[in-house]
Design an enzyme around this catalytic site. Structure first.
Site, PDB file in Angstrom:
ATOM      1  N   ASP A 180       0.851  -1.187   0.000  1.00 26.91           N
ATOM      2  CA  ASP A 180       0.000   0.000   0.000  1.00 26.91           C
ATOM      3  C   ASP A 180       0.889   1.240   0.000  1.00 26.91           C
ATOM      4  OD1 ASP A 180      -2.124   1.725   0.135  1.00 26.91           O
ATOM      5  OD2 ASP A 180      -2.538   1.395   2.253  1.00 26.91           O
ATOM      6  N   PHE A 181       1.748   1.308  -1.028  1.00 30.92           N
ATOM      7  CA  PHE A 181       2.661   2.446  -1.154  1.00 30.92           C
ATOM      8  C   PHE A 181       1.889   3.649  -1.687  1.00 30.92           C
ATOM      9  CE2 PHE A 181       7.059   0.203  -1.658  1.00 30.92           C
ATOM     10  CZ  PHE A 181       6.834  -0.477  -0.478  1.00 30.92           C
ATOM     11  N   GLU A 182       1.952   4.741  -0.958  1.00 30.99           N
ATOM     12  CA  GLU A 182       1.259   5.960  -1.340  1.00 30.99           C
ATOM     13  C   GLU A 182       2.252   7.112  -1.370  1.00 30.99           C
ATOM     14  OE1 GLU A 182      -2.276   6.506   1.039  1.00 30.99           O
ATOM     15  OE2 GLU A 182      -2.774   4.371   1.010  1.00 30.99           O
ATOM     16  N   GLY A 183       1.742   8.326  -1.538  1.00 24.16           N
ATOM     17  CA  GLY A 183       2.597   9.511  -1.474  1.00 24.16           C
ATOM     18  C   GLY A 183       3.724   9.471  -2.486  1.00 24.16           C
TER      19      GLY A 183
END
Length: 365
Positions: free
Chosen positions: A149-152
């Site tokens: 859940d890699f964001e940003g």
């Protein structure tokens, strides 16, 4: 058939057989309800003990494991402290509850990242630390796999990195290598899911990286998805916290209604040309495809009422109620299921998501 899984799990537990003693773990539900449980932090939605997660949830993502620093690759999972979550159970009870879920046929994964967990594997040392530390978490808690859940700003594409099939940006290359290593270590039953935002997937139809100027994160999940497509269990894009996105009909679609979920999910099934690169991202199998939704209005922008979600699923799975949209990828009878942020928010709102969508998914062939 959920009751049968529970009965079998109880019988196995009753005779002292460990959850993983069987030669083959239980298969993932054909149409799964997938949710994140706030395992490492507390917020206004309240804490939910693992043992209290209802049986309707087929995949439970522990949110979140985070890095010690953005570029360290050293991932740590710290359970919510009692000062923040007064109802938190002991580690022993937490692990026992995970085993009970697994005995009942559920999958429990560690989710890495989240809004605050920026992970940039800029070096091979960070890659190796990622593999080692994630393995330690999986082994300590006896988990079934991993959710990315890699964001940003975790993923981005260096200037000139325009071939999603052969990426050169270190944060992309090293993540792919790390995930392949983990898959090889744990074998074919290792569950691998991903929860990217639309910006990192579907926006790649219009723009890829900084091609033509602009944000170099656009479409940056595509090389990861493509490289792991043979190992990927479920891709459930976050159909929320999104701006308008152009679909394969070259129209902009806005979150919150059936139309958005139909168009965004069809892109993943059909595949699509990638920006101006001249390349085409191949679609995924329907059993690898889910979609993500906020459980309630407080959980994220883009809440969709249950009736509209079912309208979207009628279209995607059965080819009905498509509202004039033409499915480029055809119907998806094997559609894997619905993901939500989060189980905690659903509990806070009296289980509207679970009670609305579990029966719909169970009724699908």
């Amino acid at each position: 058939m959920r009751w049968l899984a529970v009965v079998l799990g109880v019988l196995l537990t009753g005779v002292g057989v460990p959850a993983q003693a069987a030669d083959e773990p239980a298969a993932l539900a054909k149409h799964a309800l997938i949710g994140y449980v706030h395992a490492s932090f507390g917020n206004g939605s309240g804490y939910v003990r693992m043992a209290d997660v209802p049986d309707e949830w087929d995949v439970i993502d522990l949110a979140f494991a985070e890095p010690t620093s953005v570029t360290s690759g050293d991932i740590q999972f710290n359970r919510c402290p009692a000062s923040e979550c007064p109802e938190v159970e002991s580690d022993a009870d937490f692990i026992a509850a995970i085993r009970a879920k697994q005995a009942a046929g559920k999958k429990v994964l560690i989710s890495i990242g989240g809004a605050n967990g920026q992970v940039q594997l800029t070096t091979t040392a960070a890659r190796d630390a990622f593999v080692s530390s994630v393995s330690s978490i999986i082994d300590r808690y006896g988990l079934d796999g991993l959710d990315i859940d890699f964001e940003g700003h975790s993923l981005y594409l260096d200037s000139g990195d325009t071939d999603f099939r052969n990426p050169t940006t270190p944060v992309i290359v090293n993540l792919i290598s790390a995930l392949k290593t983990l898959k090889a270590k744990y074998g074919e039953n290792f569950v691998l899911t991903m929860a990217p935002e639309t910006f990192f997937v579907q926006v790649g139809y219009q723009f890829y990286g900084d091609t033509g100027g602009g944000d170099n994160r656009r479409g940056s999940y595509l090389p990861v998805i493509d490289a792991l497509r043979d190992s990927l269990t479920v891709l459930h894009v976050q159909d929320y916290n999104s701006g308008p996105v152009m679909g394969l009909d070259n129209q902009y679609h806005t979150m919150g209604g059936a139309d958005f979920h139909i168009a965004m999910t069809d892109m993943v099934k059909a595949g699509f040309p990638v920006g101006s690169t001249g390349q085409t991202f191949p679609g995924l199998r329907d059993d690898q495809i889910g979609l993500g939704l906020p459980a309630a209005v407080s959980a994220g922008n883009g809440y969709t009422a249950p009736a509209a979600v079912h309208e979207a699923l009628d279209c995607l799975v059965k080819g009905q109620n498509c509202g004039g949209y033409s499915l480029r990828g055809g119907t998806s009878p094997g559609f894997r299921g619905l993901m939500t942020w989060s189980i905690n928010w659903d509990h806070y709102y009296n289980w509207e998501f679970q009670n609305s969508h579990a029966p719909y998914l169970d009724a699908l062939p």
